[in-house]
Design a protein around this motif. Structure first.
Motif, PDB file in Angstrom:
ATOM      1  N   ILE A  89      -8.623  -0.344  -4.985  1.00 15.19           N
ATOM      2  CA  ILE A  89      -8.139  -1.582  -5.576  1.00 15.19           C
ATOM      3  C   ILE A  89      -8.712  -2.736  -4.761  1.00 15.19           C
ATOM      4  O   ILE A  89      -8.649  -2.720  -3.529  1.00 15.19           O
ATOM      5  CB  ILE A  89      -6.601  -1.628  -5.545  1.00 15.19           C
ATOM      6  CG1 ILE A  89      -6.033  -0.475  -6.381  1.00 15.19           C
ATOM      7  CG2 ILE A  89      -6.078  -2.984  -6.016  1.00 15.19           C
ATOM      8  CD1 ILE A  89      -4.578  -0.194  -6.123  1.00 15.19           C
ATOM      9  N   SER A  90      -9.263  -3.725  -5.424  1.00 12.76           N
ATOM     10  CA  SER A  90      -9.850  -4.873  -4.733  1.00 12.76           C
ATOM     11  C   SER A  90      -8.760  -5.730  -4.093  1.00 12.76           C
ATOM     12  O   SER A  90      -7.842  -6.192  -4.763  1.00 12.76           O
ATOM     13  CB  SER A  90     -10.656  -5.716  -5.727  1.00 12.76           C
ATOM     14  OG  SER A  90     -11.155  -6.865  -5.092  1.00 12.76           O
ATOM     15  N   LEU A  91      -8.855  -5.908  -2.776  1.00 12.22           N
ATOM     16  CA  LEU A  91      -7.973  -6.801  -2.016  1.00 12.22           C
ATOM     17  C   LEU A  91      -8.859  -7.629  -1.086  1.00 12.22           C
ATOM     18  O   LEU A  91      -9.081  -7.263   0.073  1.00 12.22           O
ATOM     19  CB  LEU A  91      -6.947  -6.030  -1.179  1.00 12.22           C
ATOM     20  CG  LEU A  91      -5.834  -5.278  -1.885  1.00 12.22           C
ATOM     21  CD1 LEU A  91      -4.859  -4.695  -0.882  1.00 12.22           C
ATOM     22  CD2 LEU A  91      -5.100  -6.156  -2.867  1.00 12.22           C
ATOM     23  N   PRO A  92      -9.414  -8.721  -1.587  1.00 13.64           N
ATOM     24  CA  PRO A  92     -10.319  -9.530  -0.767  1.00 13.64           C
ATOM     25  C   PRO A  92      -9.684  -9.934   0.561  1.00 13.64           C
ATOM     26  O   PRO A  92      -8.524 -10.337   0.610  1.00 13.64           O
ATOM     27  CB  PRO A  92     -10.592 -10.755  -1.643  1.00 13.64           C
ATOM     28  CG  PRO A  92     -10.331 -10.278  -3.037  1.00 13.64           C
ATOM     29  CD  PRO A  92      -9.220  -9.276  -2.922  1.00 13.64           C
ATOM     30  N   GLY A  93     -10.440  -9.774   1.620  1.00 13.19           N
ATOM     31  CA  GLY A  93      -9.984 -10.195   2.940  1.00 13.19           C
ATOM     32  C   GLY A  93      -9.497  -9.083   3.838  1.00 13.19           C
ATOM     33  O   GLY A  93      -9.428  -9.255   5.051  1.00 13.19           O
ATOM     34  N   VAL A  94      -9.135  -7.914   3.271  1.00 10.94           N
ATOM     35  CA  VAL A  94      -8.715  -6.822   4.144  1.00 10.94           C
ATOM     36  C   VAL A  94      -9.959  -6.171   4.733  1.00 10.94           C
ATOM     37  O   VAL A  94     -11.025  -6.161   4.113  1.00 10.94           O
ATOM     38  CB  VAL A  94      -7.820  -5.788   3.421  1.00 10.94           C
ATOM     39  CG1 VAL A  94      -6.576  -6.452   2.854  1.00 10.94           C
ATOM     40  CG2 VAL A  94      -8.562  -5.039   2.345  1.00 10.94           C
ATOM     41  N   LYS A  95      -9.819  -5.652   5.922  1.00  2.89           N
ATOM     42  CA  LYS A  95     -10.960  -5.080   6.634  1.00  2.89           C
ATOM     43  C   LYS A  95     -10.682  -3.638   7.037  1.00  2.89           C
ATOM     44  O   LYS A  95      -9.530  -3.257   7.283  1.00  2.89           O
ATOM     45  CB  LYS A  95     -11.284  -5.901   7.894  1.00  2.89           C
ATOM     46  CG  LYS A  95     -11.648  -7.339   7.614  1.00  2.89           C
ATOM     47  CD  LYS A  95     -12.933  -7.431   6.833  1.00  2.89           C
ATOM     48  CE  LYS A  95     -13.285  -8.869   6.495  1.00  2.89           C
ATOM     49  NZ  LYS A  95     -14.070  -8.976   5.306  1.00  2.89           N
TER      50      LYS A  95
END
Length: 167
Positions: free
Chosen positions: A107-113
């Motif tokens: 699932i796309s979660l922009p900003g998680v690394k």
């Protein structure tokens, strides 16, 4: 709807009675201000963060003692309160709301690394409570969270992701 501060907490910090009309009028305004300043509705959390309560206390005292400050904007806030709101805004960035998939996958979660810790996943629409078992516990791919459970489509979740340095 609950407020960041309970009436007892607010009355204690203001040293007034719990039915003080001015205090009761200010509590939802404090919540709204903090929500706008940080981009997060802290009253929606099952347990309200102590940092949110501290910022609410500072803002409530400021407005209760000097009602003219209500319309003055963030530029006139004292340094301590401004710092508390900035810290809350940074904390708010660790929360991600997303819809589940029809099967396992990313699932796309922009900003998680990669390496970030998935502290919790809570069902907010279609499911409730802790849903952490349906997702990976450590981010394995930048900007994505892996769903390990089967069909979660149409269900919405809120994940609290913490960078390892913040643990």
């Amino acid at each position: 709807m609950a407020n960041i501060l309970t009436t007892a907490e607010a009355a204690s910090v203001l040293r007034c009675t719990i039915d003080n009309e001015e205090m009761l009028r200010l509590l939802p305004q404090v919540d709204a201000y903090i929500k706008r300043a940080t981009g997060r509705d802290w009253t929606a959390d099952p347990v309200i963060a102590p940092e949110a309560k501290n910022a609410a206390r500072m803002l409530l005292v400021l407005w209760f003692e000097n009602p003219g400050m209500i319309a003055s904007g963030i530029a006139t806030l004292n340094h301590g309160l401004t710092a508390a709101l900035v810290q809350l805004e940074a904390m708010a960035l660790n929360y991600h709301t997303f819809e589940g998939l029809s099967g396992s996958g990313y699932i796309s979660l922009p900003g998680v690394k990669r390496g970030d810790v998935v502290a919790s996943v809570t069902g907010i629409i279609g499911l409730s409570g802790d849903q952490s078992a349906s997702f990976e516990t450590v981010i394995s791919l930048d900007d994505h969270l892996k769903q390990v459970a089967s069909d979660l489509s149409g269900k919405w979740f809120r994940a609290h992701i913490i960078p390892p340095g913040d643990l």
